[in-house]
Design an enzyme around this catalytic site. Structure first.
Site, PDB file in Angstrom:
ATOM      1  N   HIS A 162      32.252  43.235  27.836  1.00 33.60           N
ATOM      2  CA  HIS A 162      31.945  43.527  29.239  1.00 33.60           C
ATOM      3  C   HIS A 162      30.465  43.247  29.544  1.00 33.60           C
ATOM      4  O   HIS A 162      30.133  42.570  30.529  1.00 33.60           O
ATOM      5  CB  HIS A 162      32.271  44.982  29.569  1.00 33.60           C
ATOM      6  N   HIS A 167      28.258  40.590  32.459  1.00 32.87           N
ATOM      7  CA  HIS A 167      26.950  40.674  33.121  1.00 32.87           C
ATOM      8  C   HIS A 167      25.988  39.521  32.796  1.00 32.87           C
ATOM      9  O   HIS A 167      25.303  39.035  33.685  1.00 32.87           O
ATOM     10  CB  HIS A 167      26.260  42.000  32.764  1.00 32.87           C
ATOM     11  N   GLU A 208      29.368  45.146  40.032  1.00 34.47           N
ATOM     12  CA  GLU A 208      30.417  45.498  39.063  1.00 34.47           C
ATOM     13  C   GLU A 208      31.812  45.057  39.519  1.00 34.47           C
ATOM     14  O   GLU A 208      32.590  44.571  38.715  1.00 34.47           O
ATOM     15  CB  GLU A 208      30.462  47.015  38.804  1.00 34.47           C
ATOM     16  N   SER A 227      35.249  40.640  33.147  1.00 32.08           N
ATOM     17  CA  SER A 227      35.349  40.906  31.705  1.00 32.08           C
ATOM     18  C   SER A 227      36.702  41.488  31.339  1.00 32.08           C
ATOM     19  O   SER A 227      36.954  41.791  30.179  1.00 32.08           O
ATOM     20  CB  SER A 227      34.236  41.864  31.265  1.00 32.08           C
TER      21      SER A 227
END
Ligand SMILES: [Fe+2]
Length: 296
Positions: A162, A167, A208, A227
């Site tokens: 993730h 990111h 997010e 993700s």
């Protein structure tokens, strides 16, 4: 949908300075003592780390490197279809390894020449003010462990897949990186807890879990969507609302439940204007106004 990668296992520091990661009994690695020992060792690295020093390498098993390779390969297929053009450009520029888990120091080495961002190791949940505040300085707090090998396509916690695939690929693009920095500046500027929470919710529903129109299609740029192999196919069918600061900043989300409301920007420029512009100038008073407090 979207319940993956949102819950941090608590990390307890013992009197002797050692740390224990408290996995819930429902965690896929709960009954695996070898995995748990590795989780404790990796958390210890983060607890001992000091900013400005190299991040110690975490030890992973061959099986874990294999999980990274498998998930990277499968997510790349999904990204081609569902990720925004800028995210894909970031991924292309960053060039993460696809056959093994990169060390966080290595991620910093790839990322910092592009947008100045560097990774910091986190043992578990980082307090909001620290997590967001250091974004202003180009630091991103990241967990270092990987999900349990028994379920390669699922993790209850934000793991390195993730943190890095979600990111870092976004942080490798100048325009997304600028938005992360603005979120950090906003978190530094606000003083009250409600204002900080508002800033963090706007982050949650954009960087997010944000989605964006791209021509006639809906694409994702949020790390939590990109993700999540098990959930990335689902976002187009969710409750999609227009980008709205007041609504994003006040919508309650429960990290233990499905994330079923998403907010759509009409373009990256639209996201920059509305959300970037908000983070650039917001303060306790302007947020109180959005919360309906100090109006008129
Ligand atoms: Fe995240």
């Amino acid at each position: 949908m979207f319940e993956e990668a949102q819950y941090f296992a608590p990390v307890a520091e013992q009197d002797d300075g050692s740390v224990v990661v408290e996995l819930a009994s429902s965690h896929p690695g709960f009954a695996d003592p070898v995995y748990r020992a590795r989780r404790n060792a990796i958390a210890q690295l983060a607890v001992n780390h000091r900013k400005g020093t190299p991040i110690p390498a975490a030890e992973y098993t061959e099986q874990e490197h294999g999980i990274w390779a498998l998930v990277t390969r499968e997510l790349a297929v999904k990204h081609a279809k569902y990720a925004t053009a800028e995210y894909l450009e970031g991924a292309e520029r960053l060039g993460l390894p696809d056959d093994r888990i990169p060390q966080l120091e290595e991620v910093s080495g790839l990322l910092s020449p592009l947008t100045g961002f560097r990774y910091l190791p986190a043992a578990g949940l980082v307090p909001l003010r620290d997590f967001y505040g250091v974004l202003a300085d180009g630091y991103f707090h990241s967990t270092q462990y990987i999900r349990h090998h028994s379920v390669p396509f699922y993790t209850p916690e934000p793991d390195i897949i993730h943190e890095v695939i979600g990111h870092a690929n976004a942080l490798a693009h100048d325009r997304y990186a600028a938005l992360y920095r603005l979120a950090g500046a906003a978190a530094r500027r606000v003083e009250s807890e409600p204002a900080l929470e508002f800033v963090s919710k706007v982050f949650w529903f954009t960087l997010e879990f944000g989605v964006m129109s791209e021509g006639p299609e809906l694409k994702a740029y949020g790390a939590g969507i990109l993700s999540s192999y098990g959930e990335i196919e689902e976002f187009r069918g969710m409750d999609i609302r227009p980008l709205d600061l007041r609504v994003m900043g006040t919508t309650q989300y429960d990290i233990t439940k499905y994330q079923d409301v998403l907010f759509r920007a009409e373009s990256l420029q639209h996201l920059e204007d509305v959300v970037g512009g908000f983070w650039e100038t917001c303060d306790d008073d302007s947020i109180a106004g959005l919360l309906g407090g100090n109006q008129g």
